[in-house]
Design an enzyme around this catalytic site. Structure first.
Site, mmCIF file in Angstrom:
data_model
loop_
_atom_site.group_PDB
_atom_site.id
_atom_site.type_symbol
_atom_site.label_atom_id
_atom_site.label_comp_id
_atom_site.label_asym_id
_atom_site.label_seq_id
_atom_site.Cartn_x
_atom_site.Cartn_y
_atom_site.Cartn_z
ATOM 1 N N ASP A 88 -131.536 33.761 45.478
ATOM 2 C CA ASP A 88 -130.296 34.158 44.812
ATOM 3 C C ASP A 88 -129.103 34.178 45.768
ATOM 4 O OD1 ASP A 88 -131.922 34.350 42.660
ATOM 5 O OD2 ASP A 88 -131.590 36.490 42.274
ATOM 6 N N PHE A 95 -127.811 30.742 46.349
ATOM 7 C CA PHE A 95 -127.093 30.264 45.167
ATOM 8 C C PHE A 95 -125.678 30.842 45.161
ATOM 9 C CE2 PHE A 95 -125.751 30.303 40.755
ATOM 10 C CZ PHE A 95 -126.214 29.091 40.251
ATOM 11 N N SER A 144 -130.134 26.957 5.851
ATOM 12 C CA SER A 144 -131.086 28.027 6.145
ATOM 13 C C SER A 144 -132.457 27.565 5.654
ATOM 14 C CB SER A 144 -130.648 29.314 5.479
ATOM 15 O OG SER A 144 -130.322 29.072 4.155
ATOM 16 N N GLU A 200 -143.020 25.649 15.124
ATOM 17 C CA GLU A 200 -142.274 26.252 16.232
ATOM 18 C C GLU A 200 -142.107 27.728 15.995
ATOM 19 O OE1 GLU A 200 -138.298 24.556 16.990
ATOM 20 O OE2 GLU A 200 -139.196 22.826 15.990
ATOM 21 N N LYS A 245 -140.029 31.046 15.379
ATOM 22 C CA LYS A 245 -138.758 31.336 14.727
ATOM 23 C C LYS A 245 -138.084 32.437 15.531
ATOM 24 C CE LYS A 245 -136.640 31.996 10.224
ATOM 25 N NZ LYS A 245 -135.659 32.986 10.609
ATOM 26 N N ASP A 292 -135.515 35.136 16.786
ATOM 27 C CA ASP A 292 -134.684 36.089 16.050
ATOM 28 C C ASP A 292 -133.379 36.301 16.801
ATOM 29 O OD1 ASP A 292 -133.976 37.804 14.075
ATOM 30 O OD2 ASP A 292 -135.083 39.519 14.866
ATOM 31 N N GLU A 295 -130.882 28.622 18.917
ATOM 32 C CA GLU A 295 -130.691 30.041 18.699
ATOM 33 C C GLU A 295 -130.323 30.700 20.021
ATOM 34 O OE1 GLU A 295 -131.225 30.566 15.501
ATOM 35 O OE2 GLU A 295 -131.701 32.687 15.198
ATOM 36 N N TYR A 346 -133.593 24.047 18.843
ATOM 37 C CA TYR A 346 -134.643 23.732 17.884
ATOM 38 C C TYR A 346 -134.396 22.459 17.074
ATOM 39 C CZ TYR A 346 -131.674 26.594 14.762
ATOM 40 O OH TYR A 346 -130.641 27.135 14.067
ATOM 41 N N LYS A 377 -142.093 22.316 10.169
ATOM 42 C CA LYS A 377 -141.193 21.218 9.815
ATOM 43 C C LYS A 377 -141.970 19.917 9.671
ATOM 44 C CE LYS A 377 -137.723 23.299 12.792
ATOM 45 N NZ LYS A 377 -136.888 23.198 13.994
ATOM 46 N N LYS A 418 -142.759 34.139 7.553
ATOM 47 C CA LYS A 418 -142.289 35.389 8.155
ATOM 48 C C LYS A 418 -143.463 36.333 8.387
ATOM 49 C CE LYS A 418 -138.130 36.496 7.557
ATOM 50 N NZ LYS A 418 -136.776 36.470 8.033
ATOM 51 N N CYS A 458 -121.615 64.679 -7.249
ATOM 52 C CA CYS A 458 -121.238 63.995 -6.013
ATOM 53 C C CYS A 458 -121.191 65.002 -4.863
ATOM 54 C CB CYS A 458 -119.883 63.330 -6.187
ATOM 55 S SG CYS A 458 -119.244 62.602 -4.668
ATOM 56 N N CYS A 508 -117.297 65.278 -3.793
ATOM 57 C CA CYS A 508 -116.192 65.789 -4.614
ATOM 58 C C CYS A 508 -116.683 66.588 -5.813
ATOM 59 C CB CYS A 508 -115.293 64.645 -5.077
ATOM 60 S SG CYS A 508 -116.046 63.595 -6.331
ATOM 61 N N CYS A 554 -120.539 57.895 -8.275
ATOM 62 C CA CYS A 554 -119.557 58.950 -8.497
ATOM 63 C C CYS A 554 -118.388 58.269 -9.179
ATOM 64 C CB CYS A 554 -119.114 59.563 -7.172
ATOM 65 S SG CYS A 554 -117.633 60.566 -7.388
ATOM 66 N N CYS A 572 -112.148 60.767 -5.202
ATOM 67 C CA CYS A 572 -113.252 61.110 -4.296
ATOM 68 C C CYS A 572 -112.916 60.592 -2.887
ATOM 69 C CB CYS A 572 -114.532 60.485 -4.824
ATOM 70 S SG CYS A 572 -115.961 60.807 -3.797
HETATM 71 S S1 IVH Z 1 -134.688 24.920 11.986
HETATM 72 C C1 IVH Z 1 -132.809 23.182 8.399
HETATM 73 N N1 IVH Z 1 -136.110 26.145 13.810
HETATM 74 O O1 IVH Z 1 -133.590 30.440 11.298
HETATM 75 C C2 IVH Z 1 -132.991 24.474 9.040
HETATM 76 N N2 IVH Z 1 -134.428 27.384 12.701
HETATM 77 O O2 IVH Z 1 -133.289 30.504 8.164
HETATM 78 C C3 IVH Z 1 -132.597 24.399 10.461
HETATM 79 N N3 IVH Z 1 -134.211 29.687 13.446
HETATM 80 O O3 IVH Z 1 -130.264 29.652 10.793
HETATM 81 C C4 IVH Z 1 -133.203 25.466 11.203
HETATM 82 N N4 IVH Z 1 -135.792 29.600 14.971
HETATM 83 O O4 IVH Z 1 -130.878 29.969 13.169
HETATM 84 C C5 IVH Z 1 -135.129 26.257 12.911
HETATM 85 N N5 IVH Z 1 -137.412 27.054 15.472
HETATM 86 C C6 IVH Z 1 -136.441 27.187 14.580
HETATM 87 C C7 IVH Z 1 -135.731 28.390 14.389
HETATM 88 C C8 IVH Z 1 -134.728 28.449 13.430
HETATM 89 C C9 IVH Z 1 -134.866 30.367 14.399
HETATM 90 C C10 IVH Z 1 -133.151 30.258 12.608
HETATM 91 C C11 IVH Z 1 -131.943 29.369 12.494
HETATM 92 C C12 IVH Z 1 -131.584 29.294 11.042
HETATM 93 C C13 IVH Z 1 -132.516 30.240 10.411
HETATM 94 C C14 IVH Z 1 -133.029 29.594 9.130
#
Ligand code: IVH
Length: 672
Positions: free
Chosen positions: A34, A37, A83, A112, A114, A116, A172, A224, A291, A315, A409, A412, A427, A433
């Site tokens: 470090d 760097f 989404s 993959e 997911k 958060d 992400e 991703y 996918k 999930k 309430c 109020c 209410c 209120c």
């Molecule tokens: S693919 C067509 N891969 O989950 C969808 N999304 O509900 C493109 N997320 O908004 C997303 N890990 O931000 C994909 N390995 C992953 C992910 C991922 C987290 C999130 C992403 C998206 C949400 C979808």
């Protein structure tokens, strides 16, 4: 001076630092210490300061954060950010596979983690980061490039070769568990409030105007997906490996962060592995994404309204914790809805301490048969909002009192009502209120609404208690003297900020004003749709329930709520006062289609018009492809004359032989 020498050294330092950055943050395999760097970085900073002409926004020095960002421009995504639809069981995953196979036959899947965190879209041009944009509403997001540059797992310049001239890498932005814990430890030391949730904190951090603060937080990133017309391969899995070569942090096959399967069994093996292994990794995941691997097959499958048919999220079940119910409080919101909240003995749940949990409504209390002192089970919906999901009856203390939903309430004293078919108690005292009045004003001033700087929840409370504001229209009558007279804590500067902030909000577009009004069930998106579809508030106020339901995304419940809102005399009076104050009640995006009818035409506008405001007519010209110009010249196509156009202008037009047309003729031009 050693000009050329310096330039070369700068180039060398930049390359070396980015290489070590990559080894440290992406590969987790540093090859220098470090302090080494830091020494190189200091040297680079010094040289760059001496040579401003060699500045580079993607220099490693930018990773520590540059200047304050004044605002985050909203930009449209080239490809919408979608989404995913969710699933929770093997059956649902099997259903997904069956739907895919029915449509395209057997095909390969990539699985993959997911992550958060917060979705980000990164545009690269000629191998350099051009911009980073948040997901936003999926169509457009906020450009937060300066903050994105501080995320060390995101390459500023790509390595290797073969990347397309321009493409997007999407992924992400996350907090590692360790980084998040460290942040909270620092806050505890400093006596600051702790953050509850890593994802929300990451989102908040990315919207901070100070990139230095963002840099200090040490956010991380996984990519991703790649998006663009000339991707290296037609396999998602292979593209992820390519992206890795270019310097991105992508899921590692060695650690099983990514895998492939040809059937439901293979997919479920991956899911089952991670369902138990997820607690052992350095960041939070809330599921697995499955996918279709072949991009051509993805295209063939296409999209539904919001999510692709070629992917599904699985999930994980939320973690649960048991604790004691110490009490229940009843909170009154802006719409008068009364929400019961469980006050809990603090308990650690999925990484955070939970003290309160929503109980939603009276039915929920009933269903749980909740008693004070009960041992309750708490879980986090989507790992965020804690909720009580069960009671361990056998642990109920003797003579425990049942939790009773109040009839009046708590704020109020007005008897509560419950509408047909609704779970919520309300209410009905909406005009008196206190929490309803203040929360409505708080909603009105909020960032996504009127975005009034200098006015937060506490200030609204203070102004309310001082009797200066009872409703949102009162804000526009506030004077410096009144604010200063509040006394302690207020000075010329803070008072000015409030008054100026209120004045500036008059420019907020109608879409946001409509949302700010706080009509029940009219959220941001619906408000935008309605504003665009209807155009102005007068038309909206005159619309029937039937007309309203014809608008995209407006159903019975929303339509009824809108009709009720505008039927209330008090609301109409407030709107009238807001209109007098100068707020925008007309959509500047305009209604109806856009055309090229005025393409290539240069138009001078003069005078006042019957059916258009001054800005409105300019917009109409632009929406139909024309250009508005300020003064009459030989290049002017025509002058659009309203009532009382000045004689000097008319003479000028005549002299130059420029035609003058009136409002009716103009309307015909754009309509026909
Ligand atoms: S693919 C067509 N891969 O989950 C969808 N999304 O509900 C493109 N997320 O908004 C997303 N890990 O931000 C994909 N390995 C992953 C992910 C991922 C987290 C999130 C992403 C998206 C949400 C979808």
């Amino acid at each position: 001076m050693h000009h050329t020498g310096d330039a070369e050294r700068i180039k060398q330092l930049r390359e070396e630092l980015e290489l070590h950055n990559h080894r440290y943050y992406v590969l987790a395999a540093p090859t220098i210490s470090d302090p080494e760097f830091d020494r190189m970085l200091k040297e680079l900073e010094r040289l760059e300061a001496a040579h401003p002409e060699l500045a580079d926004r993607n220099s490693p020095t930018q990773r520590v954060g540059g200047d304050i960002t004044k605002n985050f421009p909203v930009v449209a995504h080239r490809f919408p950010m979608l989404s995913l639809s969710n699933s929770y069981s093997r059956e649902e995953v099997a259903g997904f596979v069956a739907r895919v196979e029915k449509s395209v036959g057997r095909t390969r899947y990539t699985m993959e983690l997911k992550y958060d965190g917060v979705a980000i879209s990164l545009t690269y041009r000629d191998g350099e980061l051009l911009r980073g944009v948040t997901r936003g509403d999926g169509e457009k997001g906020e450009e937060i490039t300066a903050n994105v540059r501080t995320v060390r797992a995101i390459p500023l310049k790509l390595r290797g070769r073969g990347w397309p001239a321009e493409f997007e890498a999407r992924g992400e932005i996350i907090f590692t568990k360790e980084r998040f814990a460290r942040l909270n430890a620092e806050r505890e030391q400093a006596g600051e409030e702790l953050y509850a949730n890593p994802r929300n904190t990451a989102a908040g951090t990315l919207k901070n105007q100070d990139p230095r603060l963002v840099a200090e937080r040490g956010l991380d990133n996984f990519i991703y997906t790649l998006q663009g017309p000339e991707l290296p391969t037609r396999s998602h899995f292979a593209n992820m490996l390519k992206a890795r070569e270019w310097g991105f942090k992508t899921p590692s096959p060695e650690r099983r962060f990514i895998g492939q399967a040809d059937d439901v069994d293979g997919i479920m093996a991956f899911i089952d592995h991670w369902d138990s292994a997820r607690h052992g990794i350095e960041f939070i995941i809330d599921g697995i994404v499955v996918k279709v691997d072949d991009l051509d097959v993805q295209e063939e499958l296409g999209l539904t309204a919001k999510s692709p048919r070629w992917a599904i999220a699985y999930k994980f079940q939320a973690e649960q914790a048991g604790t004691r119910l110490n009490g229940v409080s009843f909170q009154v919101g802006r719409t008068g809805a009364v929400t019961p909240v469980a006050e809990l003995e603090p308990v650690l749940l999925a990484g955070t301490t939970v003290k309160r949990a929503s109980l939603f409504n009276a039915d929920q209390i009933e269903r749980l048969d909740l008693h004070l002192g009960d041992r309750v089970l708490v879980e986090k919906a989507g790992e965020i909002i804690p909720q009580v999901v069960g009671v361990e009856r056998e642990h109920r203390p003797p003579h425990a009192a049942r939790v009773i939903f109040p009839h009046a309430c708590p704020e109020c004293g007005t008897p509560l009502i419950r509408l047909e078919g609704e779970a919520q108690h309300y209410c009905p005292n909406e005009h008196q209120c206190p929490p309803q009045l203040t929360r409505r004003i708080e909603h009105f001033v909020a960032r996504k609404a009127m975005d009034i700087e200098g006015l937060g929840g506490e200030t609204v409370e203070e102004l309310f208690r001082a009797g200066l504001i009872r409703n949102v229209a009162d804000l526009y009558d506030l004077t410096m003297e009144q604010v200063l007279a509040l006394g302690k804590g207020w000075g010329e500067k803070s008072a000015r900020q409030v008054v100026d902030g209120v004045a500036a909000s008059k420019a907020v577009p109608f879409e946001q004003v409509l949302y700010a009004l706080g009509i029940r069930h009219v959220g941001e998106t619906v408000a935008r749709k309605i504003a665009r579809a209807v155009g102005d508030i007068d038309r909206l106020m005159g619309m029937s329930k039937e007309e309203l339901t014809a608008i995209d995304e407006v159903g019975e419940v929303i339509a009824e709520s809108i009709v009720d809102f505008f039927a209330a005399e008090g609301n109409r009076a407030v709107i009238e006062r807001l209109r007098q104050a100068g707020l925008q009640f007309k959509s500047s995006a305009g209604v109806g289609p856009v055309s090229n009818k005025l393409a290539g035409k240069s138009i001078v506008v003069s005078g006042v018009f019957r059916t258009f405001s001054r800005d409105g007519i300019k917009e109409a010209i632009e929406r139909h492809g024309g250009k508005v110009s300020g003064s009459i010249s030989r290049k002017t196509t025509f002058v659009l004359a309203g009532a009382d156009m000045g004689p000097a202008k008319r003479a000028k037009a005549e002299e130059l032989g420029v035609p003058v047309i009136d409002e009716e003729e103009f309307s015909r031009m754009i309509v026909e």
